[in-house]
Design an enzyme around this catalytic site. Structure first.
Site, PDB file in Angstrom:
ATOM      1  CB  SER A   1      64.918 -25.414 -20.831  1.00 20.97           C
ATOM      2  OG  SER A   1      65.058 -23.686 -20.704  1.00 20.97           O
TER       3      SER A   1
ATOM      4  CE  LYS B   1      66.932 -22.768 -17.093  1.00 24.61           C
ATOM      5  NZ  LYS B   1      66.592 -23.781 -18.359  1.00 24.61           N
TER       6      LYS B   1
END
Length: 341
Positions: free
Chosen positions: A238, A283
């Site tokens: 990611s 996140k």
């Protein structure tokens, strides 16, 4: 007095048992939460996160932070309840993080392999965006495949049946258009010397009607400098988008972040396409805690991100590296950018 003591002991026994069980018994869940963020324009452990040697690098300030998810395993009952009650963590079945058919070490190795692949794709996508040349080479050759003994690892692919080929997709499309048993001519270059090899195609393992060459082609930048990613103990794919943005920022004039605190996430393909990731709510929390005001979100994660946006964090929807750069440049000029909301 003895009856009172007996009553007290009887009342305390369940409490003691519960206390012992709560600290000893583990639950079949893992906790997910905000992990550390890393400025891809900055340093980590005394080295640049994105290091470029052999060419001039444009000075950069501000932040282009990649974000991570912290995973906590082997939780006892009290720990699991505490994480759940915090509102900043989430509990998921442990098998979603560590599949039962794989050891913890195997999962970590797989995550590390994904991370390394994301670094390669990030570099390639960034240099493609900047217009640097890319060459197509033979990555691996199946030992029992049709091209074994004819093509070698490291050969540069020039053409197939006379048509120039410079992408992995191009090889796949040309070969798949043929049938097993067809003969194709592959021109390759080794140390600057070109040669033609006639290869009789086999059948693709997943589709017996399509041709199979038996090689894994690889696209590689053809540049006189080196790009190195210096970030240890991080896994998964990611970070790709933010790595790509850092390479672009360092090799081009101006600042993509406009001196602001930008964070984000997203996988990156060799052609710059941005893909979805997991753990977006955590996140977002990590980014806002670190000071970010803008967050780059893969478009496929937009719904989940919109439902979990911390106050003060602007969500920017992205589908590609080009789109992310356009959005940041528009924001820097005082314009609009695609939004998740």
């Amino acid at each position: 007095m003895n009856r009172r003591i007996a009553t007290l002991v009887a009342a305390l026994v369940p409490v003691v048992v519960l206390g012992v069980a709560g600290t000893v018994v583990t639950v079949p869940f893992a906790a997910l939460g905000p992990g550390p963020t890393y400025n891809t324009l900055g340093d980590a452990d005394g080295r640049p996160v994105v290091q470029i040697d052999g060419t001039d690098v444009d000075p950069t300030t501000g932040h282009l932070n990649m974000t991570t998810v912290a995973v906590r395993d082997q939780l006892n009952i009290f720990e699991a309840f505490g994480f759940w009650a915090s509102g900043r963590q989430g509990l998921v079945p442990r098998e979603e993080v560590y599949p039962p058919d794989k050891s913890k070490e195997e999962v970590q190795q797989s995550n590390q392999a994904d991370f390394e692949q994301s670094e390669d794709s990030a570099e390639l996508a960034a240099l493609r965006h900047l217009g640097y040349p890319v060459v197509l080479t033979v990555g691996t050759v199946a030992p029992d495949g049709p091209a074994s003994g004819l093509l070698n690892e490291g050969d540069r692919v020039v053409s197939i049946d006379g048509a120039p080929i410079d992408t992995v997709t191009g090889v796949r499309d040309v070969v798949s258009a043929h049938s097993p048993g067809d003969v194709i001519v592959v021109r390759v270059s080794t140390d600057g010397v070109e040669r033609d090899e006639s290869v009789t195609l086999g059948a693709r393992p997943d589709d017996a009607e399509k041709g199979y060459l038996g090689v894994t082609p690889t696209e590689e930048p053809d540049v006189p400098f080196d790009v190195t990613f210096n970030l240890a103990d991080v896994g998964g794919p990611s970070a790709g988008l933010m790595f790509s943005l850092a390479v672009v920022d360092k090799l081009s004039p101006g600042e993509l972040s406009n001196g602001e605190f930008v964070a984000g996430t997203g996988t990156i393909a060799d052609d710059g396409a941005v893909g979805p990731i997991g753990g977006i709510p955590y996140k977002l929390i990590a980014a806002r805690d670190a000071g970010a005001t803008t967050f780059l979100v893969p478009s496929q994660n937009c719904d989940e991100a919109s439902a979990n946006t911390p106050d003060g964090l602007r969500l920017v929807k992205v589908d590609s590296l080009d789109g992310a750069i356009d959005a940041l440049e528009s924001i820097g000029a005082g314009g609009d950018a695609p939004s998740c909301s």
